[in-house]
Design an enzyme around this catalytic site. Structure first.
Site, PDB file in Angstrom:
ATOM      1  N   CYS A  12      41.510  12.652  52.559  1.00 46.37           N
ATOM      2  CA  CYS A  12      40.429  12.043  53.324  1.00 46.37           C
ATOM      3  C   CYS A  12      40.775  10.663  53.853  1.00 46.37           C
ATOM      4  O   CYS A  12      41.850  10.124  53.614  1.00 46.37           O
ATOM      5  CB  CYS A  12      39.165  11.945  52.476  1.00 46.37           C
ATOM      6  SG  CYS A  12      39.393  11.033  50.949  1.00 46.37           S
ATOM      7  N   GLY A  38      41.243  14.315  57.733  1.00 45.16           N
ATOM      8  CA  GLY A  38      40.356  15.316  57.147  1.00 45.16           C
ATOM      9  C   GLY A  38      39.447  15.906  58.195  1.00 45.16           C
ATOM     10  O   GLY A  38      38.807  15.165  58.946  1.00 45.16           O
ATOM     11  N   ASN A 113      39.089   8.059  48.716  1.00 48.35           N
ATOM     12  CA  ASN A 113      40.308   8.649  49.266  1.00 48.35           C
ATOM     13  C   ASN A 113      41.326   8.734  48.145  1.00 48.35           C
ATOM     14  O   ASN A 113      41.713   7.724  47.567  1.00 48.35           O
ATOM     15  CB  ASN A 113      40.852   7.771  50.403  1.00 48.35           C
ATOM     16  CG  ASN A 113      42.189   8.264  50.916  1.00 48.35           C
ATOM     17  OD1 ASN A 113      42.533   9.432  50.766  1.00 48.35           O
ATOM     18  ND2 ASN A 113      42.938   7.381  51.539  1.00 48.35           N
ATOM     19  N   GLY A 114      41.749   9.947  47.809  1.00 43.37           N
ATOM     20  CA  GLY A 114      42.732  10.130  46.757  1.00 43.37           C
ATOM     21  C   GLY A 114      42.345  11.250  45.820  1.00 43.37           C
ATOM     22  O   GLY A 114      41.585  12.152  46.178  1.00 43.37           O
ATOM     23  N   TYR A 253      54.242  11.422  57.496  1.00 48.30           N
ATOM     24  CA  TYR A 253      53.417  12.471  58.079  1.00 48.30           C
ATOM     25  C   TYR A 253      51.963  12.087  58.335  1.00 48.30           C
ATOM     26  O   TYR A 253      51.435  12.323  59.414  1.00 48.30           O
ATOM     27  CB  TYR A 253      53.466  13.702  57.167  1.00 48.30           C
ATOM     28  CG  TYR A 253      52.585  14.850  57.598  1.00 48.30           C
ATOM     29  CD1 TYR A 253      52.979  15.707  58.611  1.00 48.30           C
ATOM     30  CD2 TYR A 253      51.360  15.082  56.982  1.00 48.30           C
ATOM     31  CE1 TYR A 253      52.171  16.761  59.014  1.00 48.30           C
ATOM     32  CE2 TYR A 253      50.543  16.139  57.367  1.00 48.30           C
ATOM     33  CZ  TYR A 253      50.957  16.975  58.388  1.00 48.30           C
ATOM     34  OH  TYR A 253      50.160  18.003  58.782  1.00 48.30           O
ATOM     35  N   ASP A 356      61.636  17.928  62.400  1.00 46.60           N
ATOM     36  CA  ASP A 356      60.307  18.053  61.804  1.00 46.60           C
ATOM     37  C   ASP A 356      60.220  17.098  60.628  1.00 46.60           C
ATOM     38  O   ASP A 356      61.241  16.653  60.091  1.00 46.60           O
ATOM     39  CB  ASP A 356      60.042  19.494  61.350  1.00 46.60           C
ATOM     40  CG  ASP A 356      58.555  19.832  61.299  1.00 46.60           C
ATOM     41  OD1 ASP A 356      57.744  18.911  61.485  1.00 46.60           O
ATOM     42  OD2 ASP A 356      58.215  20.998  61.060  1.00 46.60           O
TER      43      ASP A 356
END
Length: 485
Positions: A12, A38, A113-114, A253, A356
């Site tokens: 999130c 998210g 968040n986590g 990412y 990638d």
């Protein structure tokens, strides 16, 4: 056969605004800029100084907050918001945050968040003491710990609660007249503070501050709790200092390229990862292309270092919905073409380097290699701008089972055969540390490298690490020797 599962997903993103007459609206814009963190649910809780009002729902930010929904958020003092990808607790509206609780002593909203690695243990203890949980989210555990604290101030209650949980967390706590913000001692998840006039703004990424028009002030300090009231802002430690361990995948990412984490621009870091990747794994080719969107920066870096032209060999369809339906197995196999297509005139007859950011389960890589070859690429050389992901993450990324990770059960040569490429190389852990640039020495890089090395920065219980008997005694022995970075 490769498992038909999704790639990496982060749990999130969070946003808070204090002291602005359009706090809820600003929070909406901040959440919109964090949508990549998210897509399963979103929520906002606002305060007018006397009451808290919440709106939340499943879906994208723009789907949850129509104009009439935003109008329900009364008040202009403060707001906190959350976008969610379900990892801990699963989906469902009841798990969409912020969680909002009302009691005789006032209201409290939480956004997180986590992931808390000892949430199940704490939940069992609390249930034995009489707590009744309304959600399956690990975030609710902290709410119960706060409520059970006998400390007189809310700040004290929060401190006491946070000292009882382990894992990765960036927490927002909002009452009618207070905002509290806290990170875990290791700083596993990013959290930044900004100012917009006299108002304070807090967000998981600096790109949200930019969208809201706020000026960046600082990255919040791990292990500290920051309290904002009408009297202003103050911060103090709630636990002893720990070695920094920012999640490496934030740079590789998750975070947007225009965000800065600890003073390091994400796009710049990814470009450098691509350059390090070329140093470690050069190849003769005609063009370099990146898998949109998170791998573009690394592909540009690889192209610059190699002198091989960068081309847009892969194109992302930005209008495919999150829940695209494939009515048959054959169409499911071809579904990647709805989201990604190869540019035939660019790759036809060419030796292609496909950069990638990671290979998690292998399915997507196999399909992209096939796309390029079907478009006429004579060779496809896969280069990955991170090390092999061999260990599960328990900090808010949905890789909680080691047997689902292709690099944990297959050699590089076996993965190469499975994805159908002509060559395959990963960036080394040393190259990752050097590319991100905090410190070239791995032991001092300040990054969490657990998914690559198995060295977890927080205590992780053996049952979490060995959820399947098939991992065997060797895996159990390794996990018992986990140490902090």
């Amino acid at each position: 056969m490769l498992p038909e599962l999704k790639g990496l997903n982060e749990e999130c993103g969070v946003v808070a605004v204090w002291g602005h007459e359009q706090a809820a609206d600003l929070t909406y814009y901040g959440l919109h800029s964090l949508q990549h963190r998210g897509q399963e649910g979103a929520g906002i809780v606002s305060s007018d100084g006397f009451q808290l009002t919440g709106v939340k729902g499943e879906g994208l930010v723009s789907e949850v907050f129509r104009k009439d929904e935003l109008a329900k958020l009364v008040g202009h003092r403060a707001a906190i918001g959350h976008v969610r990808y379900a990892t801990a607790g699963g989906g469902g509206l009841e798990n969409v945050q912020p969680l909002l609780f009302h009691s005789q002593t006032g209201s409290l909203a939480l956004a997180h968040n986590g992931n808390l690695v000892n949430a199940d243990e704490k939940k069992a203890e609390l249930e034995q003491q009489g707590s009744i949980f309304q959600t399956s989210s690990d975030t609710e555990v902290v709410a119960h710990l706060i409520k059970r604290s006998r400390t007189s101030t809310l700040q004290g209650k929060i401190k006491e609660a946070l000292c009882q949980v382990d894992g990765a967390f960036a927490f927002l706590f909002l009452t009618e007249d207070e905002l509290h913000v806290a990170q875990d001692p290791y700083g596993l998840r990013p959290l930044s503070l900004g100012k917009l006039g006299d108002a304070y703004v807090i967000a998981s990424e600096t790109c949200a501050l930019d969208v809201m028009g706020a000026e960046f002030v600082k990255d919040l300090v791990p292990g500290e709790i920051t309290t904002i009231t009408a009297e202003g802002l103050r911060s103090e430690r709630y636990t002893k200092e720990a070695p920094r361990a920012m999640c490496s995948m934030e740079y590789v990412y998750f975070s947007r390229p225009d965000s800065n984490i600890d003073g390091i621009n994400v796009h710049t870091a990814r470009k450098q990862l691509g350059k390090e990747l070329y140093k470690e794994a050069p190849i003769e080719a005609d063009l370099v292309t990146g898998v949109p969107d998170s791998s573009i920066s690394a592909a540009i870096g690889y192209a610059e270092a190699s002198g091989i032209p960068y081309e847009m060999g892969l194109l992302k369809n930005r209008y495919v919905g999150r829940t695209f339906i494939q009515p048959s197995q054959s169409l499911r196999e071809e579904g990647v073409k709805m989201k990604l297509s190869a540019v035939r005139k660019v790759v036809e007859g060419k030796r292609v380097v496909m950069v990638d950011d990671s290979i998690v389960r292998g399915t997507t890589s196999r399909r992209i290699v096939r796309l390029l070859k079907e478009a006429g690429a004579t060779e496809v050389h896969v280069r990955i701008s991170s090390p092999p992901i061999t260990h599960p993450c328990f900090y808010g990324i949905d890789t909680s089972k080691q047997e689902e990770l292709i690099a944990a059960t297959h050699s590089v040569e076996e993965i190469l055969e499975l994805i159908g490429a002509d060559s395959l190389s990963y960036l080394s852990v040393e190259g990752l540390a050097k590319g991100i640039g905090r410190h070239e020495e791995v032991s001092k890089c300040g990054q969490c490298l657990a998914c690559f090395t198995g060295m977890y920065p927080t205590p992780v219980s053996l049952p979490l690490l060995t959820s399947r008997e098939e991992r065997g005694a060797a895996c159990q022995e390794r996990t018992q020797k986990l140490v902090s970075i």
